[in-house]
Design an enzyme around this catalytic site. Structure first.
Site, mmCIF file in Angstrom:
data_model
loop_
_atom_site.group_PDB
_atom_site.id
_atom_site.type_symbol
_atom_site.label_atom_id
_atom_site.label_comp_id
_atom_site.label_asym_id
_atom_site.label_seq_id
_atom_site.Cartn_x
_atom_site.Cartn_y
_atom_site.Cartn_z
ATOM 1 N N LYS A 99 0.832 -1.215 0.000
ATOM 2 C CA LYS A 99 0.000 0.000 0.000
ATOM 3 C C LYS A 99 0.865 1.263 0.000
ATOM 4 O O LYS A 99 0.571 2.212 -0.707
ATOM 5 C CB LYS A 99 -0.947 0.024 1.217
ATOM 6 C CG LYS A 99 -1.921 -1.127 1.244
ATOM 7 C CD LYS A 99 -2.968 -0.957 2.333
ATOM 8 C CE LYS A 99 -2.381 -0.952 3.736
ATOM 9 N NZ LYS A 99 -1.873 -2.259 4.200
ATOM 10 N N ARG A 109 11.324 -2.455 11.742
ATOM 11 C CA ARG A 109 10.214 -1.861 12.481
ATOM 12 C C ARG A 109 9.868 -2.796 13.632
ATOM 13 O O ARG A 109 9.873 -4.012 13.455
ATOM 14 C CB ARG A 109 9.008 -1.730 11.539
ATOM 15 C CG ARG A 109 8.486 -0.322 11.415
ATOM 16 C CD ARG A 109 7.424 -0.240 10.356
ATOM 17 N NE ARG A 109 6.162 -0.854 10.775
ATOM 18 C CZ ARG A 109 5.032 -0.775 10.085
ATOM 19 N NH1 ARG A 109 5.014 -0.104 8.948
ATOM 20 N NH2 ARG A 109 3.929 -1.331 10.508
ATOM 21 N N ARG A 129 11.620 -6.760 5.713
ATOM 22 C CA ARG A 129 11.573 -5.313 5.476
ATOM 23 C C ARG A 129 12.499 -4.574 6.455
ATOM 24 O O ARG A 129 12.572 -4.905 7.630
ATOM 25 C CB ARG A 129 10.120 -4.858 5.668
ATOM 26 C CG ARG A 129 9.863 -3.415 5.369
ATOM 27 C CD ARG A 129 8.419 -3.226 5.074
ATOM 28 N NE ARG A 129 7.580 -3.227 6.256
ATOM 29 C CZ ARG A 129 6.309 -2.823 6.254
ATOM 30 N NH1 ARG A 129 5.743 -2.409 5.132
ATOM 31 N NH2 ARG A 129 5.595 -2.851 7.359
ATOM 32 N N ARG A 152 -10.357 -0.251 9.394
ATOM 33 C CA ARG A 152 -9.817 -1.565 9.716
ATOM 34 C C ARG A 152 -10.908 -2.492 10.255
ATOM 35 O O ARG A 152 -10.658 -3.673 10.455
ATOM 36 C CB ARG A 152 -8.758 -1.453 10.812
ATOM 37 C CG ARG A 152 -7.383 -1.025 10.373
ATOM 38 C CD ARG A 152 -6.580 -2.172 9.792
ATOM 39 N NE ARG A 152 -5.241 -2.338 10.317
ATOM 40 C CZ ARG A 152 -4.185 -1.597 10.019
ATOM 41 N NH1 ARG A 152 -4.299 -0.574 9.215
ATOM 42 N NH2 ARG A 152 -3.006 -1.864 10.524
ATOM 43 N N ARG A 175 -0.486 -9.554 13.455
ATOM 44 C CA ARG A 175 -1.083 -8.454 12.672
ATOM 45 C C ARG A 175 -1.925 -9.005 11.523
ATOM 46 O O ARG A 175 -3.005 -8.486 11.225
ATOM 47 C CB ARG A 175 0.010 -7.543 12.106
ATOM 48 C CG ARG A 175 0.590 -6.609 13.159
ATOM 49 C CD ARG A 175 1.894 -5.997 12.705
ATOM 50 N NE ARG A 175 1.761 -5.101 11.581
ATOM 51 C CZ ARG A 175 2.759 -4.807 10.739
ATOM 52 N NH1 ARG A 175 3.935 -5.367 10.886
ATOM 53 N NH2 ARG A 175 2.576 -3.953 9.768
HETATM 54 P P1 AMP Z 1 0.058 -0.211 9.731
HETATM 55 O O1 AMP Z 1 1.280 0.622 9.511
HETATM 56 O O2 AMP Z 1 -1.119 0.244 8.917
HETATM 57 O O3 AMP Z 1 0.306 -1.694 9.585
HETATM 58 O O4 AMP Z 1 -0.380 0.040 11.254
HETATM 59 C C1 AMP Z 1 0.474 -0.279 12.336
HETATM 60 C C2 AMP Z 1 -0.345 -0.401 13.615
HETATM 61 O O5 AMP Z 1 -1.038 0.838 13.878
HETATM 62 C C3 AMP Z 1 -1.439 -1.454 13.587
HETATM 63 O O6 AMP Z 1 -0.938 -2.747 13.901
HETATM 64 C C4 AMP Z 1 -2.401 -0.931 14.655
HETATM 65 O O7 AMP Z 1 -1.910 -1.178 15.953
HETATM 66 C C5 AMP Z 1 -2.330 0.574 14.427
HETATM 67 N N1 AMP Z 1 -3.360 1.043 13.451
HETATM 68 C C6 AMP Z 1 -3.167 1.547 12.189
HETATM 69 N N2 AMP Z 1 -4.337 1.871 11.609
HETATM 70 C C7 AMP Z 1 -5.309 1.546 12.498
HETATM 71 C C8 AMP Z 1 -6.730 1.609 12.476
HETATM 72 N N3 AMP Z 1 -7.420 2.059 11.413
HETATM 73 N N4 AMP Z 1 -7.398 1.200 13.600
HETATM 74 C C9 AMP Z 1 -6.750 0.751 14.686
HETATM 75 N N5 AMP Z 1 -5.416 0.642 14.767
HETATM 76 C C10 AMP Z 1 -4.686 1.025 13.683
#
Ligand code: AMP
Length: 211
Positions: free
Chosen positions: A16, A155, A126, A92, A166
């Site tokens: 993404k 990360r 990554r 989400r 995740r």
């Molecule tokens: P990402 O970079 O999108 O994989 O997000 C990393 C982390 O941020 C996720 O594992 C969640 O803990 C939190 N997060 C990101 N977007 C959301 C969302 N829309 N709702 C809840 N938690 C989120």
């Protein structure tokens, strides 16, 4: 023509971020990403919100979702300032999808389709350059400069254990959202296992068709 209003969906590691960088450049719209917004606010005090933990970071480091109340407020604020957007990492779950319906209209929901085995491989390999924020992969895209290679970091949530959690959380919460958008007829799937350039060709054509 109004600027496109899009959601991009796909599991963590589906590509993404890469595609959003191209989308924002091509269409001149804002990239609103809840993951990045939360990473910059990991230590934010949310203890007055009646949540289990006191900061977003405590949820994130375990691969759990940050409470809707926190994330909805971030998105609402960002949308109010955007003229066209690609929303990344949100919604989400169905509660967030319903909240979003009250905030704005969508032209298109793009779904980047990538199988689980490939996702785990991409995420655990990554690496991030903390000086430039450039993303590399130990196998697919290693840096040429050994100095850069030496300073790369992983990360905190890209370790195998957290990645699997995740992906599980993603699937459980997001599957109904994908079905919902599919029923509404706004969802378009793109094969995310192609090369980044091929994915981009499909993504660009799909946005142009929807606008
Ligand atoms: P990402 O970079 O999108 O994989 O997000 C990393 C982390 O941020 C996720 O594992 C969640 O803990 C939190 N997060 C990101 N977007 C959301 C969302 N829309 N709702 C809840 N938690 C989120």
């Amino acid at each position: 023509m109004a600027q496109p209003q899009l959601v991009i969906m796909g599991a963590p590691g589906a590509g993404k971020g890469t595609q959003c960088a191209k989308i924002t450049e091509e269409f001149g719209i804002d990239h609103i990403t809840t993951g990045d917004a939360l990473r910059s606010n990991k230590e934010m005090d949310i203890s007055d919100m009646d949540t289990e933990y006191d900061t977003p970071g405590e949820y994130m480091d375990q691969g759990e979702l940050v409470p809707d109340e926190v994330v909805n407020a971030i998105v609402d604020e960002a949308l109010s300032q955007a003229d066209g957007f690609v929303l990344d990492g949100y919604p989400r779950n169905m509660e967030q999808a319903e909240e979003l319906e009250g905030m704005t209209d969508l032209d298109l929901v793009l779904y980047l389709d990538v199988g689980e085995e490939e996702l785990v491989h991409r995420l655990t390999g990554r690496r991030l350059d903390p000086e430039t924020d450039e993303i590399y992969h130990v196998e697919y895209n290693p840096p040429e400069d050994p100095e850069v290679e030496d300073r790369l970091v992983q990360r905190e949530d890209d370790t195998e254990e957290t990645v699997k959690e995740r992906l599980r959380v993603y699937q459980e919460n997001t599957e109904p959202v994908i079905e919902h958008y599919e029923e509404e007829g706004v969802l378009e799937r793109v094969d995310g296992e192609q090369s980044p350039d091929e994915v981009w060709e499909d993504v660009k054509a799909t946005i142009e068709d929807a606008a």
